[in-house]
Structure formats: C-alpha cells, structure tokens
Design a protein around this motif. Sequence first.
Motif, mmCIF file in Angstrom:
data_model
loop_
_atom_site.group_PDB
_atom_site.id
_atom_site.type_symbol
_atom_site.label_atom_id
_atom_site.label_comp_id
_atom_site.label_asym_id
_atom_site.label_seq_id
_atom_site.Cartn_x
_atom_site.Cartn_y
_atom_site.Cartn_z
ATOM 1 N N ALA A 114 0.820 -1.210 0.000
ATOM 2 C CA ALA A 114 0.000 0.000 0.000
ATOM 3 C C ALA A 114 0.852 1.257 0.000
ATOM 4 O O ALA A 114 0.479 2.267 -0.604
ATOM 5 C CB ALA A 114 -0.935 -0.008 1.207
ATOM 6 N N SER A 115 2.003 1.225 0.668
ATOM 7 C CA SER A 115 2.862 2.407 0.686
ATOM 8 C C SER A 115 3.424 2.697 -0.701
ATOM 9 O O SER A 115 3.545 3.859 -1.098
ATOM 10 C CB SER A 115 4.007 2.212 1.688
ATOM 11 O OG SER A 115 4.822 1.114 1.324
ATOM 12 N N GLU A 116 3.756 1.648 -1.456
ATOM 13 C CA GLU A 116 4.229 1.852 -2.829
ATOM 14 C C GLU A 116 3.135 2.496 -3.678
ATOM 15 O O GLU A 116 3.402 3.388 -4.487
ATOM 16 C CB GLU A 116 4.660 0.524 -3.449
ATOM 17 C CG GLU A 116 5.818 -0.167 -2.765
ATOM 18 C CD GLU A 116 7.164 0.474 -3.078
ATOM 19 O OE1 GLU A 116 7.193 1.457 -3.849
ATOM 20 O OE2 GLU A 116 8.175 -0.001 -2.537
ATOM 21 N N ALA A 117 1.899 2.029 -3.477
ATOM 22 C CA ALA A 117 0.780 2.623 -4.211
ATOM 23 C C ALA A 117 0.557 4.066 -3.779
ATOM 24 O O ALA A 117 0.271 4.947 -4.598
ATOM 25 C CB ALA A 117 -0.484 1.799 -3.988
ATOM 26 N N GLY A 118 0.677 4.333 -2.487
ATOM 27 C CA GLY A 118 0.496 5.684 -1.995
ATOM 28 C C GLY A 118 1.555 6.639 -2.502
ATOM 29 O O GLY A 118 1.285 7.835 -2.697
ATOM 30 N N TRP A 119 2.769 6.134 -2.727
ATOM 31 C CA TRP A 119 3.846 6.969 -3.264
ATOM 32 C C TRP A 119 3.805 7.036 -4.794
ATOM 33 O O TRP A 119 4.650 7.699 -5.397
ATOM 34 C CB TRP A 119 5.201 6.396 -2.859
ATOM 35 C CG TRP A 119 5.446 6.373 -1.387
ATOM 36 C CD1 TRP A 119 4.930 7.218 -0.447
ATOM 37 C CD2 TRP A 119 6.276 5.446 -0.681
ATOM 38 N NE1 TRP A 119 5.377 6.876 0.804
ATOM 39 C CE2 TRP A 119 6.205 5.793 0.699
ATOM 40 C CE3 TRP A 119 7.073 4.365 -1.065
ATOM 41 C CZ2 TRP A 119 6.904 5.089 1.682
ATOM 42 C CZ3 TRP A 119 7.756 3.667 -0.090
ATOM 43 C CH2 TRP A 119 7.671 4.034 1.267
ATOM 44 N N SER A 120 2.851 6.350 -5.412
ATOM 45 C CA SER A 120 2.733 6.272 -6.881
ATOM 46 C C SER A 120 3.971 5.648 -7.522
ATOM 47 O O SER A 120 4.343 5.990 -8.640
ATOM 48 C CB SER A 120 2.487 7.663 -7.475
ATOM 49 O OG SER A 120 1.271 8.200 -7.017
ATOM 50 N N SER A 121 4.605 4.736 -6.807
ATOM 51 C CA SER A 121 5.793 4.062 -7.336
ATOM 52 C C SER A 121 5.535 2.611 -7.701
ATOM 53 O O SER A 121 6.405 1.951 -8.268
ATOM 54 C CB SER A 121 6.937 4.133 -6.314
ATOM 55 O OG SER A 121 6.558 3.523 -5.089
ATOM 56 N N LEU A 122 4.328 2.114 -7.381
ATOM 57 C CA LEU A 122 4.040 0.711 -7.637
ATOM 58 C C LEU A 122 4.043 0.392 -9.130
ATOM 59 O O LEU A 122 4.606 -0.614 -9.558
ATOM 60 C CB LEU A 122 2.679 0.343 -7.033
ATOM 61 C CG LEU A 122 2.275 -1.129 -7.073
ATOM 62 C CD1 LEU A 122 3.327 -2.005 -6.416
ATOM 63 C CD2 LEU A 122 0.924 -1.329 -6.399
ATOM 64 N N ARG A 123 3.451 1.271 -9.925
ATOM 65 C CA ARG A 123 3.398 1.005 -11.370
ATOM 66 C C ARG A 123 4.784 1.051 -12.002
ATOM 67 O O ARG A 123 5.064 0.363 -12.988
ATOM 68 C CB ARG A 123 2.478 2.006 -12.050
ATOM 69 C CG ARG A 123 2.840 3.453 -11.843
ATOM 70 C CD ARG A 123 1.826 4.353 -12.537
ATOM 71 N NE ARG A 123 2.068 5.754 -12.217
ATOM 72 C CZ ARG A 123 1.342 6.757 -12.700
ATOM 73 N NH1 ARG A 123 0.322 6.492 -13.524
ATOM 74 N NH2 ARG A 123 1.601 8.005 -12.375
ATOM 75 N N TYR A 124 5.694 1.846 -11.420
ATOM 76 C CA TYR A 124 7.046 1.917 -11.968
ATOM 77 C C TYR A 124 7.842 0.657 -11.630
ATOM 78 O O TYR A 124 8.697 0.230 -12.415
ATOM 79 C CB TYR A 124 7.754 3.164 -11.441
ATOM 80 C CG TYR A 124 7.092 4.451 -11.896
ATOM 81 C CD1 TYR A 124 7.150 4.840 -13.233
ATOM 82 C CD2 TYR A 124 6.389 5.240 -11.001
ATOM 83 C CE1 TYR A 124 6.527 6.001 -13.667
ATOM 84 C CE2 TYR A 124 5.757 6.406 -11.418
ATOM 85 C CZ TYR A 124 5.828 6.776 -12.745
ATOM 86 O OH TYR A 124 5.197 7.923 -13.178
ATOM 87 N N LEU A 125 7.557 0.063 -10.476
ATOM 88 C CA LEU A 125 8.187 -1.214 -10.153
ATOM 89 C C LEU A 125 7.737 -2.296 -11.133
ATOM 90 O O LEU A 125 8.542 -3.107 -11.602
ATOM 91 C CB LEU A 125 7.829 -1.631 -8.724
ATOM 92 C CG LEU A 125 8.599 -0.964 -7.582
ATOM 93 C CD1 LEU A 125 8.022 -1.390 -6.248
ATOM 94 C CD2 LEU A 125 10.082 -1.304 -7.658
ATOM 95 N N LEU A 126 6.450 -2.300 -11.439
ATOM 96 C CA LEU A 126 5.932 -3.297 -12.373
ATOM 97 C C LEU A 126 6.421 -3.045 -13.794
ATOM 98 O O LEU A 126 6.527 -3.973 -14.593
ATOM 99 C CB LEU A 126 4.397 -3.289 -12.344
ATOM 100 C CG LEU A 126 3.765 -3.710 -11.009
ATOM 101 C CD1 LEU A 126 2.257 -3.573 -11.072
ATOM 102 C CD2 LEU A 126 4.154 -5.141 -10.665
ATOM 103 N N ALA A 127 6.724 -1.793 -14.105
ATOM 104 C CA ALA A 127 7.220 -1.465 -15.441
ATOM 105 C C ALA A 127 8.708 -1.728 -15.575
ATOM 106 O O ALA A 127 9.268 -1.599 -16.662
ATOM 107 C CB ALA A 127 6.924 0.001 -15.767
ATOM 108 N N ALA A 128 9.392 -2.123 -14.498
ATOM 109 C CA ALA A 128 10.849 -2.295 -14.511
ATOM 110 C C ALA A 128 11.384 -3.319 -15.512
ATOM 111 O O ALA A 128 12.456 -3.075 -16.067
ATOM 112 C CB ALA A 128 11.338 -2.602 -13.094
ATOM 113 N N PRO A 129 10.797 -4.487 -15.787
ATOM 114 C CA PRO A 129 9.543 -4.986 -15.209
ATOM 115 C C PRO A 129 9.809 -6.004 -14.092
ATOM 116 O O PRO A 129 10.637 -6.891 -14.239
ATOM 117 C CB PRO A 129 8.867 -5.659 -16.385
ATOM 118 C CG PRO A 129 10.014 -6.169 -17.223
ATOM 119 C CD PRO A 129 11.176 -5.236 -16.988
#
Length: 296
Positions: A114-129
């Motif tokens: 949830a913290s990754e989603a709150g920081w808007s960084s979750l999608r970038y982790l998945l795009a790493a990929p």
Amino acid sequence: MSTLTERDPQPGRAEPVEAAAGYRPGRTLPLRVELVRQLKRRRTLVMGAILALLPFVLVVAFAIGGEPDGPDDRITLMDTATASGANFAAVSLFVSAGFLLVIPVALFCGDTVASEAGWSSLRYLLAAPVPRARLLASKLAVGLGLSLAAMVLLPLVALAVGTVAYGWGPLAIPTGGSLAPGTAAQRLVVVVAYIFVSQLVTAGLAFWLSTKTDAPLGAVGGAVGLTIVGNVLDAVTALGHWRDFLPAHWQFAWADAIQPRPEWAGMMQGTAISVTYALVLFALAFRGFARKDVVS
C-alpha cells in the motif's frame, strides 16, 4: 528477443513488451534490496526502539510497585517476573503478545504494498519490469522477516535486562518447580516461534488489505481492528466450541510450553488454525493483485 505481456493502466488492454537481453524475472527486486529499503524506513526504526525500551519500562514499573502479589494468594506468571532473567523475558512476552506484538506484524505486512501505491511508485516497479508474483513474494518475505525479528528482539532485550536486574537463574514455574536455564532458553525459543505462527493471521489480513488499498494506514488499521474483533469474540463464552475456530482462542497456548512436562495439543491446534487462515489470505492477496489494474 523474448516478449513479456503486462497490463497497462487501461482495463482490457494488453500490449507485448520486448524484454532486454539477459532479463530474468527471478532476479528482479532482490530480497536484499527490499530488506535494506524497509530497514531504512522511519517506522521500522521507531518500532524497534519501542520494543527495545519495553523491558526497561517494566523494570522501572516493578521497582516502583515492589514485588507483585497475586489475588487470593494465587501465584501467576506475572508474580514470578522478578525471580530471574528468564522469568522476566517470559513475562515480557506475556504482556505484549496479546496486542503490542500485533502492531509490528500489521505494520510490516500491511504497509509494504500500500505504501508503494500511496507513493505512486508501484506502477514503476511493475514497469521495470518486476513480475507481480515476484514483487508480492519479495515484499511478503521481508515483511514476515521483520515481524519475526521484532518478536526475537523483545525477549532478547528482556533476557539481558532481566539478568542484570534480577540475576541469571532457572525459570520459576507458577504452579511449582522450575526449569534449568538451558531448558528455559529452549522453551522460550519455542514460545517465540509459536507467537510468530499465531500472528500469521494478522500478517495475512494486513498483506491482503495492502493489495486492496492505496492507504497504508487503512491496511494496518484494518488488520489490527479485525484482530481486536477476534479477541472480543473469543471473550464471548456463549459461542461455546465455535471459539475453537478463532485464532485468538489459542494465542496464549504457548504457556503450556513452560511447564515441567510441556503440553503440545493446544499449540498444535492453534498452529493449524493460524496457518490455514494465513494461507487463504495470502492466496487471496496474490490472486487479487494478479488481476488488479495498477494505476498508482
């Protein structure tokens, strides 16, 4: 070049993405990297400080209040707190297992996704990929590892502080008799292991909620709240044998391990209940996150 398929933010669409040469999904987001990230966070340091300070607070409380006396001349585990360092460690676990140790488990497992989603960084982790299953597995492993570390930290500090304050000696049993220091240490290891297993339900709740919300406080608070509800339901004696299916009903079964002849039946039932609930919740988290449209 191989291709990967990852869902984009728009539901119903999937586009092939070319993978770089040498890309291996199993090597993305190493546990070491995730562990270092979580250890550097302020909430990890604050929680560790709170758990380390608790034994000192208890020593001061016993020093101010004097020797504890049980009601109606009954001797309880609390009454033996100052008998030795081993007793002090056992009492520290007793006073914290019901609620205090719930908080780090909910925090480390509920704040992670949830913290990754709150920081808007979750999608970038998945795009790493980073594959979704790999991301969840890494975060869950680190969350459970930090939870276990929190449960080990408390009795270790308590044992050291208690030994300095009350001396090194056998673990006095409230019902009579004692356990030699070496045996007592082994039993305390069993106690910590069982408390960790009993908290897997809270970990599962927190982790599942963490994949469902972008608010870390909601995931952590929800897990703690549901755990409290379980404790309240266990206090309703009218439920009869239905309480046997509540994880909270078995949370203090570890007391049977610090007897001259330990009883394992209660801990075995508690372990079966906790592991079953936890596996279901972890499966729900992985299944739901695999189908989730990540936009944050």
